[in-house]
Design an enzyme around this catalytic site. Structure first.
Site, PDB file in Angstrom:
ATOM      1  N   GLU A 121       0.812  -1.233   0.000  1.00  0.00           N
ATOM      2  CA  GLU A 121       0.000   0.000   0.000  1.00  0.00           C
ATOM      3  C   GLU A 121       0.838   1.273   0.000  1.00  0.00           C
ATOM      4  O   GLU A 121       0.381   2.329   0.434  1.00  0.00           O
ATOM      5  CB  GLU A 121      -1.002  -0.003   1.174  1.00  0.00           C
ATOM      6  CG  GLU A 121      -2.018  -1.126   1.069  1.00  0.00           C
ATOM      7  CD  GLU A 121      -3.183  -1.007   2.044  1.00  0.00           C
ATOM      8  OE1 GLU A 121      -3.175  -0.101   2.895  1.00  0.00           O
ATOM      9  OE2 GLU A 121      -4.116  -1.825   1.945  1.00  0.00           O
ATOM     10  N   GLU A 227      -5.619  -8.901   0.689  1.00  0.00           N
ATOM     11  CA  GLU A 227      -6.367  -8.624   1.920  1.00  0.00           C
ATOM     12  C   GLU A 227      -7.815  -8.458   1.536  1.00  0.00           C
ATOM     13  O   GLU A 227      -8.133  -7.766   0.565  1.00  0.00           O
ATOM     14  CB  GLU A 227      -5.930  -7.296   2.594  1.00  0.00           C
ATOM     15  CG  GLU A 227      -4.617  -7.328   3.311  1.00  0.00           C
ATOM     16  CD  GLU A 227      -4.263  -5.977   3.945  1.00  0.00           C
ATOM     17  OE1 GLU A 227      -5.173  -5.218   4.335  1.00  0.00           O
ATOM     18  OE2 GLU A 227      -3.053  -5.688   4.030  1.00  0.00           O
TER      19      GLU A 227
END
Ligand SMILES: *[C@@H]1O[C@H](CO)[C@@H](O)[C@H](O)[C@H]1NC(C)=O
Ligand SMILES: *[C@@H]1O[C@H](CO)[C@@H](O)[C@H](O)[C@H]1NC(C)=O
Ligand SMILES: *[C@@H]1O[C@H](CO)[C@@H](O)[C@H](O)[C@H]1NC(C)=O
Length: 293
Positions: A121, A227
């Site tokens: 991220e 995720e």
């Protein structure tokens, strides 16, 4: 229910072999700052094996930080669980992270390593430029390709959000990746109909968006879900309500199909007192809701 009819689309566009069914697991204990010890990792792998889903993989966020690889690998190998290894991209730790991966392969060979994600991220957070991150991905692949036993099949990639992958400014990163990991959270998609009854559809749309971005970048990298999950507690976000019934519904809509259709890493096994908490197990190790499919 609607989601079940969308499944053939997933099946047609991903590899046909068996998939990695895993969890993304942090290196820290409940306090968020104490690193997991080798015995903490052993209990993580033991708990995963008790779930009814034949979990065969774990995604780690770091290698050197928290001594994560050295602490986790023996228990991973003992439980026949393969690792998606994370290399933190921050310049302050990057060389040490690479070094820890190198050491781990020298000590344990390759037969525990399913893939490597350089960063997590970072594009979404804006902590590194796309050019520097792409360079790091080539750099890690270069390091591994010089080792004995390298046969070119290990996938090196990066994990980020749908928005980051869709941004054409980041497409050099896609082109550097063998796999593209995406984190999909309908709970946080407050600009859309993110009620639990629509969550499976938003998940499916999220995966499709990343596949479209990969194709637009001229890449054939496979898209993995690195995720996803639904919280058991926490604030209502637009139409998204947290709770164990909702988390169970999300598991049925998403885990019970994605685990058998593409490489998928759930978030998360335990997160103790977090709010919102995406855990499937409570602090005492009991299941907060059923994980059967
Ligand atoms: C490449 O190496 C990996 C890890 O040792 C192994 O699992 C895989 O079967 C090998 N593939 C080929 C084509 O040799
Ligand atoms: C895309 O990424 C660039 C470079 O990081 C950034 O400046 C831009 O704001 C992003 N665009 C969107 C729509 O987020
Ligand atoms: C959200 O989606 C669900 C499932 O399709 C639907 O039943 C519901 O009416 C939708 N809500 C709104 C406000 O559009």
């Amino acid at each position: 229910m609607k989601f079940k009819f969308l499944l053939p689309i997933l099946l047609l566009t991903t590899q046909a072999s068996a998939y990695w069914r895993g969890f993304s697991v942090k290196s820290y204990l409940a306090d968020g700052s104490t690193c997991k010890s080798p015995s903490d990792w052993a209990s993580v792998f033991a708990q995963l094996k008790k779930l009814p889903n034949k979990i065969n993989a774990v995604r780690l966020y770091s290698s050197y930080t928290c001594n994560t690889l050295a602490n986790a690998i023996p228990a991973a190998i003992a439980s026949d669980t393969f690792l998606l290894v994370g290399i933190l991209s921050a310049s302050s730790t990057y060389d040490n992270e690479k070094g820890a991966l190198l050491q781990a392969i020298k000590a344990h060979g390759w037969d525990w390593l399913l893939a490597v994600s350089v960063g997590s991220e970072d594009l979404y957070r804006g902590t590194i430029s796309a050019a520097s991150l792409a360079h790091q991905i080539y750099d890690v692949r270069g390091m591994l390709s010089e080792l004995p036993g390298w046969n070119g099949t290990l996938k090196i990639g990066h994990v980020d959000t749908n928005n980051a992958w869709s941004n054409t400014s980041n497409h050099d990163v896609i082109r550097a990746c063998d796999f593209v990991g995406t984190d999909v959270y309908p709970y946080f998609q407050t600009l859309q109909n993110n009620s639990i009854s629509n969550a499976g559809v938003l998940f499916e749309d999220g995966v499709k968006q990343v596949r479209a971005a990969v194709s637009k970048a001229g890449s054939s990298a496979s898209v993995w879900v690195t995720e996803t999950g639904w919280p058991v507690n926490g604030a209502t976000k637009n139409l998204a309500v947290s709770g164990t019934d909702e988390a169970r519904s999300y598991w049925e809509q998403v885990a019970c199909t994605a685990f058998y259709a593409m490489n998928t890493f759930w978030f998360t096994l335990q997160d103790f007192n977090a709010v919102p908490s995406f855990a499937v197990l409570g602090a005492d190790g009991s299941q907060l809701y059923s994980q059967s499919c």
